[in-house]
Enzyme design. Sequence first.
Site, PDB file in Angstrom:
ATOM      1  N   VAL A   1      81.829 -34.021  29.999  1.00  0.00           N
ATOM      2  CA  VAL A   1      80.428 -34.040  30.445  1.00  0.00           C
ATOM      3  C   VAL A   1      79.869 -35.461  30.406  1.00  0.00           C
ATOM      4  O   VAL A   1      79.222 -35.923  31.358  1.00  0.00           O
ATOM      5  CB  VAL A   1      79.577 -33.065  29.599  1.00  0.00           C
ATOM      6  CG1 VAL A   1      78.112 -33.192  29.952  1.00  0.00           C
ATOM      7  CG2 VAL A   1      80.052 -31.631  29.812  1.00  0.00           C
TER       8      VAL A   1
ATOM      9  N   GLY B   1      91.719 -22.827  33.069  1.00  0.00           N
ATOM     10  CA  GLY B   1      90.736 -23.741  32.476  1.00  0.00           C
ATOM     11  C   GLY B   1      89.340 -23.156  32.349  1.00  0.00           C
ATOM     12  O   GLY B   1      88.380 -23.885  32.119  1.00  0.00           O
TER      13      GLY B   1
ATOM     14  N   GLU C   1      88.577 -21.509  26.611  1.00  0.00           N
ATOM     15  CA  GLU C   1      89.129 -22.445  25.631  1.00  0.00           C
ATOM     16  C   GLU C   1      90.392 -21.840  25.009  1.00  0.00           C
ATOM     17  O   GLU C   1      90.576 -20.627  25.031  1.00  0.00           O
ATOM     18  CB  GLU C   1      88.120 -22.641  24.481  1.00  0.00           C
ATOM     19  CG  GLU C   1      86.730 -23.010  24.905  1.00  0.00           C
ATOM     20  CD  GLU C   1      86.529 -24.507  24.996  1.00  0.00           C
ATOM     21  OE1 GLU C   1      87.425 -25.256  24.582  1.00  0.00           O
ATOM     22  OE2 GLU C   1      85.461 -24.914  25.484  1.00  0.00           O
TER      23      GLU C   1
ATOM     24  N   LYS D   1      72.419 -19.301  23.943  1.00  0.00           N
ATOM     25  CA  LYS D   1      71.635 -19.596  25.148  1.00  0.00           C
ATOM     26  C   LYS D   1      70.406 -18.681  25.229  1.00  0.00           C
ATOM     27  O   LYS D   1      69.315 -19.112  25.605  1.00  0.00           O
ATOM     28  CB  LYS D   1      72.525 -19.438  26.386  1.00  0.00           C
ATOM     29  CG  LYS D   1      73.639 -20.499  26.425  1.00  0.00           C
ATOM     30  CD  LYS D   1      74.716 -20.157  27.438  1.00  0.00           C
ATOM     31  CE  LYS D   1      75.790 -21.220  27.492  1.00  0.00           C
ATOM     32  NZ  LYS D   1      76.978 -20.797  28.250  1.00  0.00           N
TER      33      LYS D   1
HETATM   34  N1  HSE Z   1      81.998 -21.593  27.669  1.00  0.00           N
HETATM   35  C1  HSE Z   1      80.713 -21.713  28.272  1.00  0.00           C
HETATM   36  C2  HSE Z   1      80.662 -20.777  29.463  1.00  0.00           C
HETATM   37  C3  HSE Z   1      80.515 -23.127  28.673  1.00  0.00           C
HETATM   38  O1  HSE Z   1      81.707 -20.285  29.886  1.00  0.00           O
HETATM   39  O2  HSE Z   1      79.598 -20.489  29.974  1.00  0.00           O
HETATM   40  C4  HSE Z   1      79.145 -23.448  29.159  1.00  0.00           C
HETATM   41  O3  HSE Z   1      78.188 -23.294  28.179  1.00  0.00           O
END
Ligand code: HSE
Length: 428
Positions: free
Chosen positions: A14, A187, A190, A205
């Site tokens: 990022v 990808g 994780e 969130k």
């Molecule tokens: N792992 C998170 C997602 C990354 O897939 O939304 C972005 O916050």
Amino acid sequence: MKEIGVGIIGLGIVGSGVYETLMQHSEEIARRTGVKLAVRKVADLDESRSRTLGVPDGVFTKNAKDIINNSSVDIVVELIGGYSPAGEYIVDSLNNHKHVVTANKALLAKQGAELAELASKNNVDLYFEASVAGGIPIIKALREGLAGNNINYIYGIVNGTCNYILTRMTYEKMGFERALKEAQKKGFAEANPTLDIEGDDSAHKLMILASIAFNTRIDLSDIHVEGITKLTHEDVEYADDLGYVIKLLAIAKRTGNEIEVRVHPTLVPKSSLLAYVRDEFNALLVDGDIVGTTMYYGKGAGKLAAASAIVSDIIDVGKNIQFGSPLRVKPFAHANNCKIKNIEEIRSLYYIRFTVLDTPGVLGHISSVLGKHGISIASVIQKAQHHGKHVPVVMMTHEALERDIRNALTEIDTLNSIKEKSALIRIA
Ligand code: HSE
């Protein structure tokens, strides 16, 4: 035109995207917005990243303090993530009267209210658009675009990893484990996907979104969280037969002075706009009392989606500096004191999958327990092929109180004719 000094801590994926965007777009940004941004310092423990990006000599440092204590830096952009040392870097920056832009949702979910207070005390800005739904400007929409509204609800898909996995389970008929492996290979997940697949990333969130939307303090522990790890392909297929797709939704609703905040798999009607949100994309629906329902869609993660949000924050903060209006938009206001509902107090429609012995009277027994708890059945499916054995029976209920559903299932799951714990999924 006064130059605004920017320091970036963290040159990962990022951070590199932010650096590249500022290099490529700052002249156009200055022409369009009147804000001239100059990257004064970038910090990373790994110097090779800076070399790859062509960062000029004197701009790179291995020590974040060279940014936090640098008098030519006005805005500190924290992009290393995690609680520590990111938290200390942000606190030190705010105390040094630096404005802060961050994408650190986990930290904000834990300490957002305190950091906002510290920013306010030091008369500086704290912006965090990239912390939720990547490139979708949902925080700006809530704080500015919809500022004249009382928000009734906000809900949607805020985790790209889970949405990618669920899309594979739905359209390629994969089980959860295979879909997860596929997401990791491409990808979109994780190596350690726990935070995403257990729903915690969505909860981080949601805490940020709901706090802003309802102008009230919400703690992570207030949010009911269920991930997608227990979903079976069988449930995805039954949902399909019934006209639904399963999505991991983050949901925040306000009724009067009460708020419900929850993250869980949800059956979404195929006709709903959210059902069309596939792969790693995110989408949110926001309902305001003046505007009605609005929808936001886009990439929720990735280098450039996040860079887009971060650079937009840097421009906003730059404008605030230029016009002498820090705190023009408060990070969190928390002027209300809403009551958070316990999950048992919510009302919903429910999908329940029982695994029952296919013998006479079993369905009658289940229905009578549901009836005793005031739960009305809307439809039932039992596929015919397994006579005399354990078979799945799927029921959809009319709207019911979650406490009643839970009490009924506790009772039903102890019946001899029930083989395993029943699966429960809420319906949107
Ligand atoms: N792992 C998170 C997602 C990354 O897939 O939304 C972005 O916050």
